[in-house]
Enzyme design. Structure first.
Site, PDB file in Angstrom:
ATOM      1  N   GLU A 263       0.888  -1.170   0.000  1.00 43.57           N
ATOM      2  CA  GLU A 263       0.000   0.000   0.000  1.00 43.57           C
ATOM      3  C   GLU A 263       0.917   1.209   0.000  1.00 43.57           C
ATOM      4  OE1 GLU A 263      -1.314   3.164   1.683  1.00 43.57           O
ATOM      5  OE2 GLU A 263      -2.080   1.951   3.337  1.00 43.57           O
ATOM      6  N   CYS A 300      -2.541   7.847   4.868  1.00 41.82           N
ATOM      7  CA  CYS A 300      -2.540   7.480   3.456  1.00 41.82           C
ATOM      8  C   CYS A 300      -3.833   7.881   2.761  1.00 41.82           C
ATOM      9  CB  CYS A 300      -2.299   5.983   3.299  1.00 41.82           C
ATOM     10  SG  CYS A 300      -3.278   4.972   4.418  1.00 41.82           S
TER      11      CYS A 300
END
Length: 504
Positions: A263, A300
């Site tokens: 990720e 994020c």
């Protein structure tokens, strides 16, 4: 604080030292020495994990569920010490770490419940048809099985929920896979005390000690050794695009390529449609400012891009500025992250056509909000403006009309999230944008803000490259267990040789 980190690795149930050490760099409080992991440590941990797999990979679901719950209990028993060490190392406030600890233990218990239900096994049975013409069909049974040892890389921005006992570790252990964690050097003491909790759970439940190891290191050499070890069957990573791409390439270039679940990066665009802006533009701007600065923007899912019609851009900027100017400077996780934020700010400020609306000086380890504006055509022409800046930095993109807004949507790279702020009158434009955004992001929101990722069955935290390296996976939610499983089919197998979950 009753726990003092000792700076050793946890490998197969033993605390192990090393020839070299590195010093932690806490936001406040004393720095400490931590052992530097080497290839030999990676080999020792992986061999122990492989040995553990021969029992743990075939353990009953109820046993693994009890182990996950024991880890959660042991983490909670160390709650005050975890918070004390975590706040020192990261500068995050105590309330944030306490909330993250609750999320971490909640994930562990969620996976315990999930595997007990058994739905994740995806069991299928096609009974034999011995009389079928022109050829008989054999008895076929299918079930998901664990893949083997997994390497997990701790994240800088989530010292608990995405690190030592975080979502990747919880999912792998739930699946039946032993785990070797590379601790993040931003919070090695926090990693150690959580590993101590896992060790206590291993001893309490009588689990093979090779089921979990923690190795610390401040550089990339240990990561390379883990990714290239012949016994590791998958790697899970949360971090920068550059580091993730390097590890992804290593995993693909091995003699036995393995999946790399990374990720990586996302600007999490928000499309502010005209009717919604006309009705509640100031409210949307204030919500954006709050989401942008939450946790110093070190999420994020931080919404770094706001696309709005050009005639409404100044009003959005004015309302956002009013909120952002009130934001206090915040401590960043590391000096390196603060330096990267400054480089990103300078990169955006130097791009053609960009106008700085709020450009504030930052200290060596602090962040202040930054806000910029650019015309849609200039954003479309400059890929630099499409890149994530990790921190509280927002860019307003002023689209000339609906067609240009649609072109901006098409030009986006893969994202973790994409948001539509809309009212009923915006539905025609939203219907044009939604199919494009569906192809760009793993999670689509309406009239909300993407910071805050619910841990549940339906969550997707992933997306097309470069948001993540595998668009079919998620790193949050119960579906994330599928990363560490593979389907196996048994044909005409005697019942006594079938896994317990396939019998009967």
């Amino acid at each position: 604080m009753s726990y003092t980190p000792h700076g050793k690795h946890l490998i197969a149930g033993e605390w192990v030292g090393a020839r070299e050490s590195f010093a932690s760099a806490p936001a406040h409080g004393p720095g400490r020495a931590f052992a530097v992991g080497e290839a030999a440590h990676a080999d020792q941990a992986m061999r122990a994990a492989e040995e553990a797999f021969w029992t743990y990979g075939w353990s009953a679901r109820a046993e693994r569920a009890a182990f996950l719950r024991a880890i959660a209990d042991q983490i909670e028993a160390r709650g005050a010490d975890i918070t004390a060490i975590g706040t020192q190392e990261t500068g995050l406030p105590a309330a944030r770490l306490e909330g993250e600890r609750a999320r971490t233990t909640g994930q562990l218990r969620l996976f315990a419940d999930h595997i007990e239900k058994g739905d994740y096994l995806d069991r299928r049975h096609d009974p034999a048809l011995p009389d079928r013409q022109p050829a008989p069909r054999p008895d076929l049974r299918l079930m998901q099985r664990p893949i083997g040892p997994v390497a997990v890389f701790g994240a800088s921005n989530f010292p608990l929920a995405f690190s030592t006992a975080g979502g990747d570790t919880a999912a792998a252990l739930a699946a039946g896979c032993p785990v070797v964690v590379k601790g993040h050097p931003a919070h090695p003491g926090t990693a150690e005390i959580v590993a101590d909790a896992i060790l206590a759970a291993i001893r309490e439940r009588g689990v093979h000690p090779g089921v979990f190891s923690l190795i610390q290191s401040p550089d990339h050499k240990l990561g390379v050794a883990l990714a290239q070890h012949p016994l590791v069957k998958a790697v899970a990573f949360t971090g920068s695009l550059a580091a993730g791409r390097a590890l992804y390439d290593l995993c693909a270039a091995r003699p036995e390529p393995i999946p790399f679940y990374g990720e990586l990066g996302s600007v999490n665009p928000m499309f502010l449609l005209p009717a919604a802006m006309a009705a509640r533009g100031a409210q949307i701007a204030q919500g954006w400012a709050g989401s942008l600065t939450l946790g110093a923007g070190q999420f994020c899912t931080n919404p770094g891009l706001a696309i709005v019609m050009a005639e409404q851009a100044d009003a959005l900027a004015e309302a956002a500025l009013a909120a952002l100017r009130e934001a206090e400077p915040q401590t960043m996780l590391t000096e390196g992250i603060a330096q990267a934020f400054e480089r990103g700010r300078a990169r955006v400020a130097a791009a053609r056509g960009v106008r700085a609306l709020l450009a504030q000086r930052c200290g060596p380890r602090e962040a202040r909000p930054q806000l910029f504006m650019v015309a849609g055509r200039d954003w479309l022409d400059d890929a630099v403006l499409h890149e994530e800046v990790f921190g509280p930095l927002g860019v307003i993109v002023a689209a000339r009309d609906a067609d240009e807004m649609l072109r901006i949507a098409h030009a986006l790279e893969g994202q973790l999230t994409a948001t539509l702020h809309m009212d009923e009158a915006d539905a025609p434009l939203a219907r044009r944008l939604a199919p494009v955004l569906e192809r760009k992001a793993g999670r689509l929101l309406a009239n909300g803000y993407p910071t805050g990722v619910e841990v549940c069955d339906a969550m997707v935290h992933g997306g097309p490259w470069p948001a993540s390296t595998n668009f079919g996976a998620t790193s949050v939610g119960t579906l994330s267990i599928r990363r560490f499983l593979r389907p196996v089919c048994w044909q005409n197998m005697p019942e006594q040789l079938l896994p317990e979950d396939l019998r009967g």
